[in-house]
Write an enzyme that holds these catalytic residues in place. Sequence first.
Site, mmCIF file in Angstrom:
data_model
loop_
_atom_site.group_PDB
_atom_site.id
_atom_site.type_symbol
_atom_site.label_atom_id
_atom_site.label_comp_id
_atom_site.label_asym_id
_atom_site.label_seq_id
_atom_site.Cartn_x
_atom_site.Cartn_y
_atom_site.Cartn_z
ATOM 1 N N GLY A 152 -11.422 8.639 -13.695
ATOM 2 C CA GLY A 152 -12.871 8.879 -13.660
ATOM 3 C C GLY A 152 -13.295 10.297 -14.035
ATOM 4 N N GLU A 196 -12.920 16.686 -9.144
ATOM 5 C CA GLU A 196 -13.139 15.271 -8.799
ATOM 6 C C GLU A 196 -14.385 14.755 -9.500
ATOM 7 O OE1 GLU A 196 -12.000 12.675 -7.659
ATOM 8 O OE2 GLU A 196 -11.206 12.768 -5.636
ATOM 9 N N ASP A 197 -14.387 13.468 -9.833
ATOM 10 C CA ASP A 197 -15.598 12.859 -10.372
ATOM 11 C C ASP A 197 -16.599 12.609 -9.246
ATOM 12 O OD1 ASP A 197 -13.916 11.013 -9.199
ATOM 13 O OD2 ASP A 197 -14.080 9.512 -10.781
ATOM 14 N N ASP A 206 -16.453 10.068 -2.126
ATOM 15 C CA ASP A 206 -17.166 8.987 -1.456
ATOM 16 C C ASP A 206 -16.776 9.036 0.025
ATOM 17 O OD1 ASP A 206 -18.492 6.582 -1.078
ATOM 18 O OD2 ASP A 206 -16.953 5.353 -1.981
ATOM 19 N N PHE A 252 -23.807 2.512 -5.930
ATOM 20 C CA PHE A 252 -22.636 2.499 -6.810
ATOM 21 C C PHE A 252 -23.045 2.973 -8.193
ATOM 22 C CE2 PHE A 252 -19.073 1.131 -9.261
ATOM 23 C CZ PHE A 252 -18.026 1.460 -8.414
ATOM 24 N N VAL A 253 -22.400 4.034 -8.660
ATOM 25 C CA VAL A 253 -22.809 4.609 -9.953
ATOM 26 C C VAL A 253 -21.707 4.457 -10.999
ATOM 27 C CG1 VAL A 253 -24.459 6.266 -9.030
ATOM 28 C CG2 VAL A 253 -22.067 6.915 -9.213
ATOM 29 N N ASP A 275 -16.328 4.116 -13.560
ATOM 30 C CA ASP A 275 -16.278 2.721 -14.001
ATOM 31 C C ASP A 275 -16.674 1.739 -12.909
ATOM 32 O OD1 ASP A 275 -13.967 3.058 -12.339
ATOM 33 O OD2 ASP A 275 -13.197 1.201 -13.207
ATOM 34 N N ARG A 330 -17.382 3.285 -18.485
ATOM 35 C CA ARG A 330 -16.980 4.697 -18.497
ATOM 36 C C ARG A 330 -17.582 5.455 -19.672
ATOM 37 N NH1 ARG A 330 -12.791 5.454 -14.748
ATOM 38 N NH2 ARG A 330 -11.235 3.803 -14.656
HETATM 39 P P1 IMP Z 1 -13.102 8.126 -1.794
HETATM 40 O O1 IMP Z 1 -11.638 8.205 -1.539
HETATM 41 O O2 IMP Z 1 -13.773 7.045 -0.985
HETATM 42 O O3 IMP Z 1 -13.822 9.437 -1.673
HETATM 43 O O4 IMP Z 1 -13.276 7.559 -3.251
HETATM 44 C C1 IMP Z 1 -13.139 8.316 -4.367
HETATM 45 C C2 IMP Z 1 -12.928 7.457 -5.579
HETATM 46 O O5 IMP Z 1 -13.606 6.188 -5.493
HETATM 47 C C3 IMP Z 1 -13.527 8.140 -6.778
HETATM 48 O O6 IMP Z 1 -12.593 9.015 -7.377
HETATM 49 C C4 IMP Z 1 -13.940 6.998 -7.664
HETATM 50 O O7 IMP Z 1 -12.881 6.639 -8.484
HETATM 51 C C5 IMP Z 1 -14.230 5.859 -6.697
HETATM 52 N N1 IMP Z 1 -15.681 5.713 -6.451
HETATM 53 C C6 IMP Z 1 -16.350 5.945 -5.304
HETATM 54 N N2 IMP Z 1 -17.661 5.716 -5.438
HETATM 55 C C7 IMP Z 1 -17.830 5.332 -6.728
HETATM 56 C C8 IMP Z 1 -18.994 4.967 -7.498
HETATM 57 O O8 IMP Z 1 -20.161 4.963 -7.049
HETATM 58 N N3 IMP Z 1 -18.766 4.631 -8.794
HETATM 59 C C9 IMP Z 1 -17.525 4.636 -9.364
HETATM 60 N N4 IMP Z 1 -16.435 4.982 -8.674
HETATM 61 C C10 IMP Z 1 -16.575 5.322 -7.374
#
Ligand code: IMP
Length: 491
Positions: A344, A396-397, A400, A449-450, A456, A462
């Site tokens: 991402g 990081e992209d 979450d 969700f983006v 993606d 993407r």
């Molecule tokens: P975390 O471990 O819950 O912080 O999730 C991080 C990863 O979840 C990111 O690097 C993304 O790949 C994916 N992710 C979380 N939210 C989104 C979203 O809204 N769109 C796309 N990917 C997401």
Amino acid sequence: MTGSRGSYYLALKQIAKAANSSLSLRKIFNSVAKSTAKALQANGCRILLLDPPKKYLITMGSHGLSDLYLRKGPLDAQKSLPEILDGEVVIIADATKDKRVQHPEIAQAQGVSSILGFPVLEKEETVGEIRVYTREPHQFSEGDTSFLTSVANICAVLFEKAELHQFLAQNHEASKRQARADQAPQLPTTSLRPSEFAHPSEDDFARLLDFYRIEWLYEPRAFPLRWNGNDIAEMFTPDFYLPELDLYIELTTLKQDLITAKNRKLRRLRELYPEINIKLLTKNDFIRLLAKYGYGPLGEAKIEGVSRILYSHAQIQRRVRALARRISRDYAGQRLVIVGILKGVICFMADLMQHISLPVTLDLMAVSPYESDGEVVKITRDLDSSITGQHVLMIEDIVDTGMTLNYILSHLSAHNPASLRVCTLLDKRARRLVNVSLDYIGFEIPDEFVVGYGLDYKGEYRNLPFIAILRPEVTKEDDAEAQPGPSDAQH
Ligand code: IMP
């Protein structure tokens, strides 16, 4: 310049009549401008609306002013008599010499000597302006002020009325779409549309720009192309100006032979004004452009999953540059290792690193996605080089729940870097489960969700050049998996 009681009364009677007529918006404002100029015995009058981001003043109607004067370029609200925005009345005695006038040479050519600027207030907030122009230096009486106060009040009501009309029209369109496609109506993203368009394709183009949150101005500047002695014999007024891209756009749905004539004008414009960036969009270009973004006859299915754009390409680029500047300042004199997690992050990382003005090395990692089958997160691709004693910045992209980042950070800390910080483009703070500290944040986003700009949904989207919110229907079927999201092998 000064009016009499009789002339004020007559003008207010005409203005009230026009305001309550079924004339088009432009005609109503032209009529208000004309009555105002006549009552004050002025040579010209112009009614301007402040656009919603309060950056530009848009002409809603005018009287007695030439096209060249009206379209002398985007009227920057912060530069063109900014005191009026603070609610002040501004009197310019000599427009050709006063520094507050943006284009004094054009004022001179047009014989504008004095300008009177009057704010249009809506509940004490400036929403527009009335400007009155004279060829001779003027005397400004108390009667004039109180007359202009009444005209400004009527203009404020007219702006509100026009906004309401537009809102209702857009909602009507949206509910028609909903009936057709059983989709949620899209809320209008802009407020008052400042202009009436000469052609329906211009309206379509404006909607496309609104959807992509690209700021636009309609016909803000006329370019003289040929002169007959001192008189202008030919002018060219491009349809749109996009300030973020500093780009003029001329749309044409014409046949090929007529396009040739337009191309000739454009060539002349480029010769005379080499600093101007202008593009001609033909009907085919336009259809292809609409298709690229999922609109029009060719593109219905392309981005049907997208509900609305959260950040346009230009907004993202601006923010990325600002982050890179801060990072370059904070790490000045040091070398930096930037580490990204696939996939991402690719767009963000690629753009960010190009604007960091330090020696930088790059490394990439990948982790297994969350599968809810009892498996724990695994690093599927580790660093190529040692980071011990190095200054490391994790890119990081999106953060979450924070779980991925927390896991990676503990892995990286075990290698004893000299420092370890985090830069994320998006922060979905509302969903945080693990508290991780973020040093650089692009945008804090709502719990939606983006997709796009590297992010993606099930491996798709993407390549969109912007960040958008997916339609809830898309993720509804498998909501349980939809967060954290991507189901392909890597984030
Ligand atoms: P975390 O471990 O819950 O912080 O999730 C991080 C990863 O979840 C990111 O690097 C993304 O790949 C994916 N992710 C979380 N939210 C989104 C979203 O809204 N769109 C796309 N990917 C997401």
